[in-house]
Design a protein around this motif. Sequence first.
Motif, PDB file in Angstrom:
ATOM      1  N   UNK A 182      35.409  41.617  22.900  1.00  0.00           N
ATOM      2  CA  UNK A 182      35.251  40.657  23.988  1.00  0.00           C
ATOM      3  C   UNK A 182      36.379  39.629  23.957  1.00  0.00           C
ATOM      4  N   UNK A 183      36.894  39.305  25.137  1.00  0.00           N
ATOM      5  CA  UNK A 183      37.919  38.274  25.277  1.00  0.00           C
ATOM      6  C   UNK A 183      37.575  37.416  26.498  1.00  0.00           C
ATOM      7  N   UNK A 184      38.078  36.177  26.554  1.00  0.00           N
ATOM      8  CA  UNK A 184      37.702  35.268  27.652  1.00  0.00           C
ATOM      9  C   UNK A 184      38.002  35.787  29.051  1.00  0.00           C
ATOM     10  N   UNK A 185      38.973  36.696  29.197  1.00  0.00           N
ATOM     11  CA  UNK A 185      39.286  37.192  30.535  1.00  0.00           C
ATOM     12  C   UNK A 185      38.095  37.923  31.148  1.00  0.00           C
ATOM     13  N   UNK A 186      37.194  38.422  30.298  1.00  0.00           N
ATOM     14  CA  UNK A 186      36.016  39.124  30.805  1.00  0.00           C
ATOM     15  C   UNK A 186      35.066  38.196  31.559  1.00  0.00           C
ATOM     16  N   UNK A 187      35.209  36.907  31.366  1.00  0.00           N
ATOM     17  CA  UNK A 187      34.444  35.948  32.165  1.00  0.00           C
ATOM     18  C   UNK A 187      34.746  36.165  33.646  1.00  0.00           C
ATOM     19  N   UNK A 188      35.970  36.537  33.953  1.00  0.00           N
ATOM     20  CA  UNK A 188      36.339  36.851  35.334  1.00  0.00           C
ATOM     21  C   UNK A 188      36.035  38.303  35.678  1.00  0.00           C
ATOM     22  N   UNK A 189      36.484  39.216  34.842  1.00  0.00           N
ATOM     23  CA  UNK A 189      36.421  40.630  35.189  1.00  0.00           C
ATOM     24  C   UNK A 189      35.003  41.174  35.287  1.00  0.00           C
ATOM     25  N   UNK A 190      34.049  40.577  34.589  1.00  0.00           N
ATOM     26  CA  UNK A 190      32.691  41.112  34.571  1.00  0.00           C
ATOM     27  C   UNK A 190      31.788  40.517  35.646  1.00  0.00           C
ATOM     28  N   UNK A 210      57.422  30.962  32.962  1.00  0.00           N
ATOM     29  CA  UNK A 210      57.824  31.586  31.700  1.00  0.00           C
ATOM     30  C   UNK A 210      56.806  32.610  31.214  1.00  0.00           C
ATOM     31  N   UNK A 211      55.528  32.395  31.501  1.00  0.00           N
ATOM     32  CA  UNK A 211      54.503  33.366  31.101  1.00  0.00           C
ATOM     33  C   UNK A 211      53.590  33.659  32.279  1.00  0.00           C
ATOM     34  N   UNK A 212      52.764  34.680  32.128  1.00  0.00           N
ATOM     35  CA  UNK A 212      51.979  35.183  33.252  1.00  0.00           C
ATOM     36  C   UNK A 212      51.083  34.119  33.863  1.00  0.00           C
ATOM     37  N   UNK A 213      50.380  33.373  33.035  1.00  0.00           N
ATOM     38  CA  UNK A 213      49.452  32.369  33.545  1.00  0.00           C
ATOM     39  C   UNK A 213      49.769  31.022  32.915  1.00  0.00           C
ATOM     40  N   UNK A 214      50.201  30.076  33.765  1.00  0.00           N
ATOM     41  CA  UNK A 214      50.543  28.745  33.280  1.00  0.00           C
ATOM     42  C   UNK A 214      49.650  27.690  33.915  1.00  0.00           C
ATOM     43  N   UNK A 262      46.697  33.454  28.660  1.00  0.00           N
ATOM     44  CA  UNK A 262      47.790  34.140  29.350  1.00  0.00           C
ATOM     45  C   UNK A 262      48.154  35.432  28.618  1.00  0.00           C
ATOM     46  N   UNK A 263      48.210  35.378  27.291  1.00  0.00           N
ATOM     47  CA  UNK A 263      48.515  36.573  26.508  1.00  0.00           C
ATOM     48  C   UNK A 263      47.421  37.626  26.694  1.00  0.00           C
ATOM     49  N   UNK A 265      45.504  37.981  29.355  1.00  0.00           N
ATOM     50  CA  UNK A 265      45.668  38.548  30.701  1.00  0.00           C
ATOM     51  C   UNK A 265      46.825  39.530  30.731  1.00  0.00           C
ATOM     52  N   UNK A 266      47.939  39.183  30.102  1.00  0.00           N
ATOM     53  CA  UNK A 266      49.100  40.076  30.070  1.00  0.00           C
ATOM     54  C   UNK A 266      48.755  41.373  29.348  1.00  0.00           C
ATOM     55  N   UNK A 267      48.007  41.287  28.265  1.00  0.00           N
ATOM     56  CA  UNK A 267      47.589  42.481  27.525  1.00  0.00           C
ATOM     57  C   UNK A 267      46.703  43.361  28.397  1.00  0.00           C
ATOM     58  N   UNK A 268      45.793  42.744  29.158  1.00  0.00           N
ATOM     59  CA  UNK A 268      44.891  43.500  30.029  1.00  0.00           C
ATOM     60  C   UNK A 268      45.671  44.234  31.114  1.00  0.00           C
ATOM     61  N   UNK A 269      46.618  43.549  31.750  1.00  0.00           N
ATOM     62  CA  UNK A 269      47.422  44.187  32.782  1.00  0.00           C
ATOM     63  C   UNK A 269      48.320  45.263  32.186  1.00  0.00           C
ATOM     64  N   UNK A 270      48.847  45.031  30.987  1.00  0.00           N
ATOM     65  CA  UNK A 270      49.661  46.046  30.331  1.00  0.00           C
ATOM     66  C   UNK A 270      48.836  47.305  30.082  1.00  0.00           C
ATOM     67  N   UNK A 271      47.584  47.123  29.710  1.00  0.00           N
ATOM     68  CA  UNK A 271      46.706  48.261  29.473  1.00  0.00           C
ATOM     69  C   UNK A 271      46.429  49.017  30.768  1.00  0.00           C
TER      70      UNK A 271
END
Length: 292
Positions: A182-190, A210-214, A262-263, A265-271
């Motif tokens: 589980x990661x905090x991005x799942x608060x949105x995705x679920x 500089x990074x995906x989410x600032x 942000x990291x 989210x970037x990992x999720x999109x990379x996947x």
Amino acid sequence: MDGAGDIDTGFSPQAIAALQAHPRLTEACNHLARASLAHHAAMDPVGRLLLEDLGRSSLYLAAIVLDKSPDGLTATNLIAATQANRTSSTGRVTEFLRLTQDAGDLMVPSGEERWTRRRLILKPRFLERMRRNMSIQIEGARIIDPALPPPSVLADDAALAHFCFWLGALSTVHRDMVAGPWTPIEIFLSRKSGGRILARLIADQAPGRARLMEAVTISRSGLAREFGVSRAHINKMLADAQAAGGLTLSGSDNVVFTEAFSDNAAHTFALVIQFMRASLRAAFPGQVHAAL
């Protein structure tokens, strides 16, 4: 590091980390976010409902795969497939099929057998929604990997189903990467429309960041109107993300994302992009050309 030759299509931690570090990943994510929002805005209300969260999107994908399988799409087969993958309950499958039928996107033919065993017929609009959805993701993946075939590879319904089969199969094989930890991005995705809301939070940020989410300035009422949810739903999602260490809220309309979120989210999109790359290469090996 611009082409497919720099990053393999495997699912090792090293492969995903290499893709996450690609200099064009943010560009690809921006495209995925903006194009998916435009697709959502143009979509009919029932289509938005059928694709509003990951659970229903998985049902949508499975229905297209089964439609072109020898046994065909039946309620019984769809229930069996989703239960085997632990993605949905019998009740949710039945509700999904009822919504699809009521919208005129699915026909239940007459017959003596119980309706759950009859081969269901998908209408063109049902297939077109997923075709456009997948085309957007292919466009995003091609920003990273220009050797991939273009979205036109999905023009044929059988090709669309074949690609969806590989996407579903690889997601099942690598379920541990999809389902956890589980990661905090799942608060949105679920949550209802959470993926679209996350896309809006990405799309509205500065293009040269500089990074995906600032940071982003939001309108809670605007988000509620755009995605057909309540302000309370937006408030709860943001508050939960803040409590989980994903962001901080300054006043009522300024959101500052943590580096860790942000990291994540970037990992999720990379996947997501890696699944697209691997699925396209498996489904259409003869149409992958040398990296540019």
